[in-house]
Write a protein that holds these residues in place. Structure first.
Motif, mmCIF file in Angstrom:
data_model
loop_
_atom_site.group_PDB
_atom_site.id
_atom_site.type_symbol
_atom_site.label_atom_id
_atom_site.label_comp_id
_atom_site.label_asym_id
_atom_site.label_seq_id
_atom_site.Cartn_x
_atom_site.Cartn_y
_atom_site.Cartn_z
ATOM 1 N N LEU A 264 -8.589 55.234 12.501
ATOM 2 C CA LEU A 264 -7.852 55.343 11.240
ATOM 3 C C LEU A 264 -6.360 55.565 11.450
ATOM 4 C CD1 LEU A 264 -10.228 57.252 8.817
ATOM 5 C CD2 LEU A 264 -9.989 54.807 9.260
ATOM 6 N N ALA A 265 -5.927 55.701 12.692
ATOM 7 C CA ALA A 265 -4.485 55.709 12.948
ATOM 8 C C ALA A 265 -3.862 54.378 12.524
ATOM 9 C CB ALA A 265 -4.219 55.967 14.430
ATOM 10 N N GLU A 266 -4.692 53.338 12.451
ATOM 11 C CA GLU A 266 -4.191 52.026 12.033
ATOM 12 C C GLU A 266 -3.814 51.981 10.556
ATOM 13 O OE1 GLU A 266 -7.306 49.373 13.105
ATOM 14 O OE2 GLU A 266 -6.992 49.610 15.275
ATOM 15 N N GLN A 267 -4.168 53.022 9.804
ATOM 16 C CA GLN A 267 -3.765 53.071 8.403
ATOM 17 C C GLN A 267 -2.286 53.380 8.227
ATOM 18 O OE1 GLN A 267 -6.435 55.971 6.644
ATOM 19 N NE2 GLN A 267 -7.984 54.429 6.180
ATOM 20 N N VAL A 268 -1.643 53.860 9.273
ATOM 21 C CA VAL A 268 -0.226 54.217 9.181
ATOM 22 C C VAL A 268 0.626 52.963 9.145
ATOM 23 C CG1 VAL A 268 1.689 55.347 10.355
ATOM 24 C CG2 VAL A 268 -0.576 56.422 10.344
ATOM 25 N N ASP A 269 1.495 52.879 8.158
ATOM 26 C CA ASP A 269 2.420 51.746 8.001
ATOM 27 C C ASP A 269 3.765 52.163 8.601
ATOM 28 O OD1 ASP A 269 3.991 49.629 7.213
ATOM 29 O OD2 ASP A 269 3.334 49.651 5.131
ATOM 30 N N PRO A 270 4.112 51.675 9.790
ATOM 31 C CA PRO A 270 5.342 52.112 10.461
ATOM 32 C C PRO A 270 6.583 51.830 9.606
ATOM 33 C CG PRO A 270 3.953 50.852 11.953
ATOM 34 C CD PRO A 270 3.370 50.675 10.591
ATOM 35 N N ASP A 271 7.515 52.774 9.620
ATOM 36 C CA ASP A 271 8.816 52.645 8.954
ATOM 37 C C ASP A 271 8.717 52.625 7.429
ATOM 38 O OD1 ASP A 271 10.043 52.416 11.496
ATOM 39 O OD2 ASP A 271 9.597 50.274 11.528
ATOM 40 N N TYR A 272 7.520 52.821 6.880
ATOM 41 C CA TYR A 272 7.390 52.872 5.424
ATOM 42 C C TYR A 272 7.788 54.258 4.927
ATOM 43 C CZ TYR A 272 5.243 53.067 0.795
ATOM 44 O OH TYR A 272 5.017 53.219 -0.557
ATOM 45 N N VAL A 273 8.617 54.294 3.879
ATOM 46 C CA VAL A 273 9.022 55.566 3.252
ATOM 47 C C VAL A 273 8.876 55.395 1.737
ATOM 48 C CG1 VAL A 273 10.881 57.219 2.861
ATOM 49 C CG2 VAL A 273 10.635 56.122 5.095
ATOM 50 N N PRO A 274 8.062 56.245 1.077
ATOM 51 C CA PRO A 274 7.931 56.158 -0.372
ATOM 52 C C PRO A 274 9.136 56.785 -1.061
ATOM 53 C CG PRO A 274 6.679 58.016 0.414
ATOM 54 C CD PRO A 274 7.254 57.343 1.644
ATOM 55 N N GLY B 123 17.551 72.842 -7.539
ATOM 56 C CA GLY B 123 18.612 72.694 -6.548
ATOM 57 C C GLY B 123 18.161 72.091 -5.231
ATOM 58 N N VAL B 124 16.883 71.759 -5.116
ATOM 59 C CA VAL B 124 16.341 71.233 -3.858
ATOM 60 C C VAL B 124 16.580 69.723 -3.773
ATOM 61 C CG1 VAL B 124 14.215 70.811 -2.577
ATOM 62 C CG2 VAL B 124 14.616 73.041 -3.631
ATOM 63 N N ASP B 125 17.034 69.273 -2.627
ATOM 64 C CA ASP B 125 17.198 67.833 -2.374
ATOM 65 C C ASP B 125 15.898 67.275 -1.788
ATOM 66 O OD1 ASP B 125 19.858 67.727 -3.214
ATOM 67 O OD2 ASP B 125 20.586 68.370 -1.245
ATOM 68 N N LYS B 126 15.464 66.143 -2.325
ATOM 69 C CA LYS B 126 14.256 65.501 -1.794
ATOM 70 C C LYS B 126 14.548 64.885 -0.425
ATOM 71 C CE LYS B 126 11.000 64.826 -4.068
ATOM 72 N NZ LYS B 126 9.747 65.596 -4.363
ATOM 73 N N ASP B 127 13.584 64.979 0.464
ATOM 74 C CA ASP B 127 13.692 64.382 1.791
ATOM 75 C C ASP B 127 12.459 63.505 1.997
ATOM 76 O OD1 ASP B 127 13.910 63.705 4.458
ATOM 77 O OD2 ASP B 127 14.478 65.726 5.123
ATOM 78 N N TRP B 128 12.514 62.274 1.457
ATOM 79 C CA TRP B 128 11.347 61.405 1.504
ATOM 80 C C TRP B 128 10.951 60.989 2.923
ATOM 81 C CZ3 TRP B 128 8.130 61.341 -2.276
ATOM 82 C CH2 TRP B 128 8.589 61.568 -3.589
ATOM 83 N N PRO B 129 11.905 60.725 3.823
ATOM 84 C CA PRO B 129 11.486 60.389 5.192
ATOM 85 C C PRO B 129 10.675 61.505 5.859
ATOM 86 C CG PRO B 129 13.738 59.673 4.827
ATOM 87 C CD PRO B 129 13.364 60.493 3.636
ATOM 88 N N ARG B 130 11.109 62.768 5.705
ATOM 89 C CA ARG B 130 10.350 63.867 6.288
ATOM 90 C C ARG B 130 8.991 64.005 5.611
ATOM 91 N NH1 ARG B 130 12.222 70.112 5.989
ATOM 92 N NH2 ARG B 130 11.360 69.897 3.903
ATOM 93 N N TYR B 131 8.956 63.796 4.307
ATOM 94 C CA TYR B 131 7.702 63.899 3.560
ATOM 95 C C TYR B 131 6.676 62.918 4.122
ATOM 96 C CZ TYR B 131 4.771 64.572 -0.590
ATOM 97 O OH TYR B 131 3.735 64.879 -1.446
ATOM 98 N N GLN B 132 7.115 61.693 4.383
ATOM 99 C CA GLN B 132 6.203 60.694 4.934
ATOM 100 C C GLN B 132 5.855 61.006 6.384
ATOM 101 O OE1 GLN B 132 4.506 58.554 3.461
ATOM 102 N NE2 GLN B 132 4.012 56.800 4.766
ATOM 103 N N ARG B 133 6.828 61.467 7.163
ATOM 104 C CA ARG B 133 6.541 61.810 8.562
ATOM 105 C C ARG B 133 5.466 62.875 8.658
ATOM 106 N NH1 ARG B 133 12.142 61.838 9.201
ATOM 107 N NH2 ARG B 133 12.145 64.125 9.254
#
Length: 318
Positions: A302-312, A270-280
């Protein structure tokens, strides 16, 4: 869905994780299923019915392969050696499903009594005094960061006991965390500690009472856990046999205890996935690690490894 089993040492979390896995595997049709043993005490294979001495490859021994595969051609991750346990996926990263063919699963996953299982590997004598167990669990965190599970897919992780999982962002990687709680003051104390740590991160915790002997045990848990108590498992000849190394068919489990497993699956489904929060959350803990130690070790930010606005999400890999 990604599911964790946590609890005080000796609470029965590994036993309940194995029962839940065997319950899912016995469903018709059987769902896509992957079990990960991330406990410092590696007992999940035995609880599932693996014979003594069954050789199992370990995720810790294949960390270089895991990093190289998941990195893909992500331009923000300059090399596999640059990947740390919190490195989040980005454009170009390889994402994995619960059940698929890939080099990591080929190397690390084996079938134990109908359940696909990977283990982190035990804390070896050579690790004493020079290594941290979380360096092994980092392989699990990397996999979960890059795993895009869909409906009817279950990744079940047996976590290390107590609050040790809070040493990294691993505790945020789950849709549901089942906290196994005995009717004792110490076990309830671990529940409260876990809840205190997890409260600010939106971690969904459901308590499963275990080793419930009578109405007094149940009343004790209800008074101290309240609405977090989802269901409970009573004293069980089936479970005692498992703990002696005799794994009986899951259909022989007592009906009331089998109903508890059904209640657990119903909550998960019954759980809804929240991919944006998961990536955040993956990004948040990666930035914490980068600032605390990882950038210094790598010799670059290594903060440069973050891909802005990317959501899996499953749509990204069809």
């Amino acid at each position: 869905m990604k599911i964790a089993f946590v609890g005080k040492g000796g609470s029965g979390k590994t036993t309940l994780a194995s029962l839940f896995l065997r319950h899912l595997a016995a469903e018709s049709p059987a769902p896509a299923l992957l079990a990960l043993d991330a406990d410092i005490n590696q007992h999940l294979a035995a609880a599932l019915g693996a014979p003594d001495g069954l050789p199992l490859p370990t995720l810790g021994a294949h960390l270089a392969l895991i990093k190289d595969y998941l990195r893909g051609d992500n331009p923000r991750v300059l090399s596999a050696a640059d990947m740390v346990k919190t490195t989040p996926p980005g454009r170009g990263s390889r994402l994995v499903r619960v059940d698929e063919d890939n080099p990591v699963y080929d190397a690390c996953v084996r079938v134990v009594e109908g359940v696909r299982l990977a283990v982190t590997g035990p804390f070896a004598e050579s690790d004493l005094g020079v290594a941290c167990y979380h360096s092994k669990v980092g392989a699990v965190e990397l996999l979960l960061n890059h795993m895009v599970d869909g409906p009817g897919e279950y990744c079940v992780v047996d976590m290390t006991a107590g609050a040790d999982s809070f040493a990294s962002g691993l505790f945020t990687r789950f849709d549901v965390t089942f906290l196994v709680c005995e009717p004792t003051v110490r076990s309830v104390g671990v529940y409260r500690q876990y809840l205190d740590y997890a409260r600010d991160f939106g971690v969904r915790v459901a308590v499963v009472g275990n080793k419930i002997s009578d109405d007094e045990d149940l009343a004790f848990l209800r008074e101290r856990v309240g609405d977090d108590l989802l269901t409970w498992v009573g004293r069980s000849a089936h479970v005692r046999a498992t703990e002696r190394g005799e794994v009986r068919p899951i259909d022989d489990l007592e009906p009331r205890n089998r109903d508890a497993l059904r209640a657990m699956r119903s909550l998960v489904d019954g759980v809804d996935k929240d991919w944006p929060r998961y990536q955040r959350q993956a990004v948040e803990f990666h930035l914490r690690n980068a600032a605390a130690w990882a950038s210094d070790r790598a010799g670059r930010d290594l903060a440069e490894q973050v891909d802005p606005d990317y959501v899996p999400g499953p749509v990204l890999i069809g």
